[in-house]
Each structure stands twice: as C-alpha cells, then as structure tokens.
Design a protein around this motif. Structure first.
Motif, PDB file in Angstrom:
ATOM      1  N   ALA A  32     103.600  91.281  68.418  1.00 38.65           N
ATOM      2  CA  ALA A  32     104.680  91.554  67.462  1.00 38.65           C
ATOM      3  C   ALA A  32     104.538  92.971  66.910  1.00 38.65           C
ATOM      4  O   ALA A  32     103.488  93.597  67.031  1.00 38.65           O
ATOM      5  CB  ALA A  32     104.631  90.544  66.334  1.00 38.65           C
ATOM      6  N   ASN A  33     105.592  93.419  66.277  1.00 43.42           N
ATOM      7  CA  ASN A  33     105.627  94.759  65.702  1.00 43.42           C
ATOM      8  C   ASN A  33     104.996  94.736  64.308  1.00 43.42           C
ATOM      9  O   ASN A  33     105.690  94.621  63.306  1.00 43.42           O
ATOM     10  CB  ASN A  33     107.076  95.257  65.635  1.00 43.42           C
ATOM     11  N   VAL A  34     103.667  94.817  64.274  1.00 38.67           N
ATOM     12  CA  VAL A  34     102.935  94.827  63.014  1.00 38.67           C
ATOM     13  C   VAL A  34     102.043  96.061  62.943  1.00 38.67           C
ATOM     14  O   VAL A  34     101.677  96.631  63.956  1.00 38.67           O
ATOM     15  CB  VAL A  34     102.076  93.550  62.828  1.00 38.67           C
ATOM     16  N   LYS A  35     101.718  96.429  61.706  1.00 40.64           N
ATOM     17  CA  LYS A  35     100.784  97.527  61.456  1.00 40.64           C
ATOM     18  C   LYS A  35      99.505  96.918  60.891  1.00 40.64           C
ATOM     19  O   LYS A  35      99.556  95.991  60.080  1.00 40.64           O
ATOM     20  CB  LYS A  35     101.362  98.493  60.424  1.00 40.64           C
ATOM     21  N   ILE A  36      98.385  97.451  61.298  1.00 44.70           N
ATOM     22  CA  ILE A  36      97.108  97.014  60.749  1.00 44.70           C
ATOM     23  C   ILE A  36      96.879  97.813  59.475  1.00 44.70           C
ATOM     24  O   ILE A  36      96.776  99.042  59.511  1.00 44.70           O
ATOM     25  CB  ILE A  36      95.959  97.239  61.745  1.00 44.70           C
ATOM     26  N   GLN A  37      96.836  97.118  58.332  1.00 47.60           N
ATOM     27  CA  GLN A  37      96.604  97.804  57.064  1.00 47.60           C
ATOM     28  C   GLN A  37      95.118  98.036  56.837  1.00 47.60           C
ATOM     29  O   GLN A  37      94.713  99.107  56.416  1.00 47.60           O
ATOM     30  CB  GLN A  37      97.195  97.014  55.894  1.00 47.60           C
ATOM     31  N   SER A  55     107.640  92.838  59.254  1.00 47.88           N
ATOM     32  CA  SER A  55     108.668  91.911  58.803  1.00 47.88           C
ATOM     33  C   SER A  55     108.071  90.512  58.749  1.00 47.88           C
ATOM     34  O   SER A  55     107.030  90.240  59.367  1.00 47.88           O
ATOM     35  CB  SER A  55     109.867  91.932  59.753  1.00 47.88           C
ATOM     36  N   VAL A  56     108.716  89.620  58.016  1.00 50.68           N
ATOM     37  CA  VAL A  56     108.211  88.251  57.906  1.00 50.68           C
ATOM     38  C   VAL A  56     108.084  87.616  59.287  1.00 50.68           C
ATOM     39  O   VAL A  56     107.059  87.006  59.608  1.00 50.68           O
ATOM     40  CB  VAL A  56     109.117  87.397  56.987  1.00 50.68           C
ATOM     41  N   SER A  57     109.100  87.779  60.115  1.00 53.81           N
ATOM     42  CA  SER A  57     109.055  87.151  61.447  1.00 53.81           C
ATOM     43  C   SER A  57     107.963  87.761  62.316  1.00 53.81           C
ATOM     44  O   SER A  57     107.272  87.038  63.048  1.00 53.81           O
ATOM     45  CB  SER A  57     110.419  87.234  62.137  1.00 53.81           C
ATOM     46  N   ASP A  58     107.782  89.081  62.251  1.00 52.15           N
ATOM     47  CA  ASP A  58     106.725  89.716  63.046  1.00 52.15           C
ATOM     48  C   ASP A  58     105.332  89.312  62.555  1.00 52.15           C
ATOM     49  O   ASP A  58     104.433  89.054  63.363  1.00 52.15           O
ATOM     50  CB  ASP A  58     106.867  91.238  63.031  1.00 52.15           C
ATOM     51  N   VAL A  59     105.148  89.251  61.249  1.00 50.11           N
ATOM     52  CA  VAL A  59     103.838  88.847  60.715  1.00 50.11           C
ATOM     53  C   VAL A  59     103.546  87.394  61.080  1.00 50.11           C
ATOM     54  O   VAL A  59     102.430  87.068  61.480  1.00 50.11           O
ATOM     55  CB  VAL A  59     103.756  89.088  59.187  1.00 50.11           C
ATOM     56  N   ASN A  60     104.555  86.531  60.977  1.00 51.17           N
ATOM     57  CA  ASN A  60     104.364  85.127  61.379  1.00 51.17           C
ATOM     58  C   ASN A  60     103.950  85.025  62.840  1.00 51.17           C
ATOM     59  O   ASN A  60     102.992  84.314  63.177  1.00 51.17           O
ATOM     60  CB  ASN A  60     105.640  84.315  61.149  1.00 51.17           C
ATOM     61  N   ALA A  61     104.648  85.734  63.708  1.00 52.72           N
ATOM     62  CA  ALA A  61     104.337  85.692  65.145  1.00 52.72           C
ATOM     63  C   ALA A  61     102.945  86.258  65.421  1.00 52.72           C
ATOM     64  O   ALA A  61     102.158  85.674  66.176  1.00 52.72           O
ATOM     65  CB  ALA A  61     105.390  86.459  65.940  1.00 52.72           C
ATOM     66  N   ALA A  62     102.634  87.389  64.794  1.00 48.66           N
ATOM     67  CA  ALA A  62     101.329  88.027  65.006  1.00 48.66           C
ATOM     68  C   ALA A  62     100.188  87.156  64.494  1.00 48.66           C
ATOM     69  O   ALA A  62      99.147  87.024  65.152  1.00 48.66           O
ATOM     70  CB  ALA A  62     101.300  89.389  64.315  1.00 48.66           C
ATOM     71  N   MET A  63     100.375  86.541  63.336  1.00 58.85           N
ATOM     72  CA  MET A  63      99.335  85.679  62.774  1.00 58.85           C
ATOM     73  C   MET A  63      99.086  84.470  63.670  1.00 58.85           C
ATOM     74  O   MET A  63      97.932  84.095  63.902  1.00 58.85           O
ATOM     75  CB  MET A  63      99.727  85.211  61.374  1.00 58.85           C
ATOM     76  N   GLU A  64     100.155  83.878  64.165  1.00 55.22           N
ATOM     77  CA  GLU A  64     100.001  82.711  65.043  1.00 55.22           C
ATOM     78  C   GLU A  64      99.164  83.063  66.268  1.00 55.22           C
ATOM     79  O   GLU A  64      98.230  82.350  66.634  1.00 55.22           O
ATOM     80  CB  GLU A  64     101.376  82.201  65.466  1.00 55.22           C
ATOM     81  N   VAL A  65      99.485  84.189  66.889  1.00 58.90           N
ATOM     82  CA  VAL A  65      98.742  84.628  68.072  1.00 58.90           C
ATOM     83  C   VAL A  65      97.305  84.998  67.700  1.00 58.90           C
ATOM     84  O   VAL A  65      96.358  84.629  68.416  1.00 58.90           O
ATOM     85  CB  VAL A  65      99.468  85.816  68.754  1.00 58.90           C
ATOM     86  N   ALA A  66      97.121  85.705  66.599  1.00 63.12           N
ATOM     87  CA  ALA A  66      95.774  86.116  66.192  1.00 63.12           C
ATOM     88  C   ALA A  66      94.870  84.912  65.967  1.00 63.12           C
ATOM     89  O   ALA A  66      93.733  84.872  66.449  1.00 63.12           O
ATOM     90  CB  ALA A  66      95.850  86.962  64.919  1.00 63.12           C
ATOM     91  N   LEU A  67      95.375  83.930  65.253  1.00 65.65           N
ATOM     92  CA  LEU A  67      94.556  82.759  64.932  1.00 65.65           C
ATOM     93  C   LEU A  67      94.235  81.924  66.162  1.00 65.65           C
ATOM     94  O   LEU A  67      93.106  81.443  66.315  1.00 65.65           O
ATOM     95  CB  LEU A  67      95.236  81.922  63.854  1.00 65.65           C
ATOM     96  N   GLU A  68      95.195  81.771  67.051  1.00 69.50           N
ATOM     97  CA  GLU A  68      94.942  81.037  68.303  1.00 69.50           C
ATOM     98  C   GLU A  68      93.936  81.773  69.176  1.00 69.50           C
ATOM     99  O   GLU A  68      93.066  81.159  69.786  1.00 69.50           O
ATOM    100  CB  GLU A  68      96.251  80.805  69.070  1.00 69.50           C
ATOM    101  N   THR A  69      94.056  83.089  69.233  1.00 69.27           N
ATOM    102  CA  THR A  69      93.141  83.903  70.032  1.00 69.27           C
ATOM    103  C   THR A  69      91.721  83.838  69.468  1.00 69.27           C
ATOM    104  O   THR A  69      90.743  83.820  70.218  1.00 69.27           O
ATOM    105  CB  THR A  69      93.627  85.366  70.078  1.00 69.27           C
TER     106      THR A  69
END
Length: 99
Positions: A32-37, A55-69
């Motif tokens: 997803a289109n996220v920035k690492i803070q 964005s909320v949708s990008d953070v949701n998508a990125a978090m889902e993938v990060a946690l599964e990974t």
C-alpha cells in the motif's frame, strides 16, 4: 515534523524482534501507499515499535499485510490504527520518536 503527517491515519505495531519489524515493513510498503514515520527499538528487549502513515484504507491494507508477514517470524506484541489522530495525539506521537 508532525505537520507533514496532518490528515493522515497512523498505524502502530510492536513486534518482539527487529528483524520481523523490517520484513513486515517491507511487505507493508509494497502492499500500500504508506510512509514509514518511525521504527523505535525497544532498548530493554530486542523488539521495536513501528509507525506507518497514509490514508485510512492504505494504512489498513499495509497493517494487515505487515501483521500477517510478521506472524511466522515473531510475536505481534500489539497493534492499532488511528484513523484521524488529534493534534495532541500527533504531538505525543512525535515526542516518542528516537526516545
């Protein structure tokens, strides 16, 4: 520094080891289109706390993938998403970076 993240959701996750954090971040940023803070190492343990923004949708998508990974690599200690952090929350988030 907080100004450049105004209007962005924040996803925060903590893992029990730094390697898992970097693998999870790599997967999240590709998903997803996220920035690492920030990546804040836990000085008492080998883990780290990670903040990603977008964005909320990008953070949701990125978090889902990060946690599964991260699951096969280590323990997910905690995680959350703030869709619209207040100004005070932004200040508190910025205060924790590099502490």
């Amino acid at each position: 520094m907080a100004e450049k993240y105004n209007g962005m959701a924040v996803g925060v996750f903590e893992l029990d080891n730094l390697v898992a954090c970097f693998v999870a971040l790599d997967a999240a940023s590709k998903a997803a289109n996220v920035k690492i803070q920030s990546v804040e190492r836990n000085r008492l343990k080998s883990g780290a706390c990670v903040k990603i923004r977008g964005s909320v949708s990008d953070v949701n998508a990125a978090m889902e993938v990060a946690l599964e990974t991260a699951k096969p690599l280590g323990e997910v200690v905690s995680h959350t998403i703030l869709a619209s952090p207040t100004e005070d929350t932004e200040t508190a988030l910025a205060m924790t970076i590099n502490k």
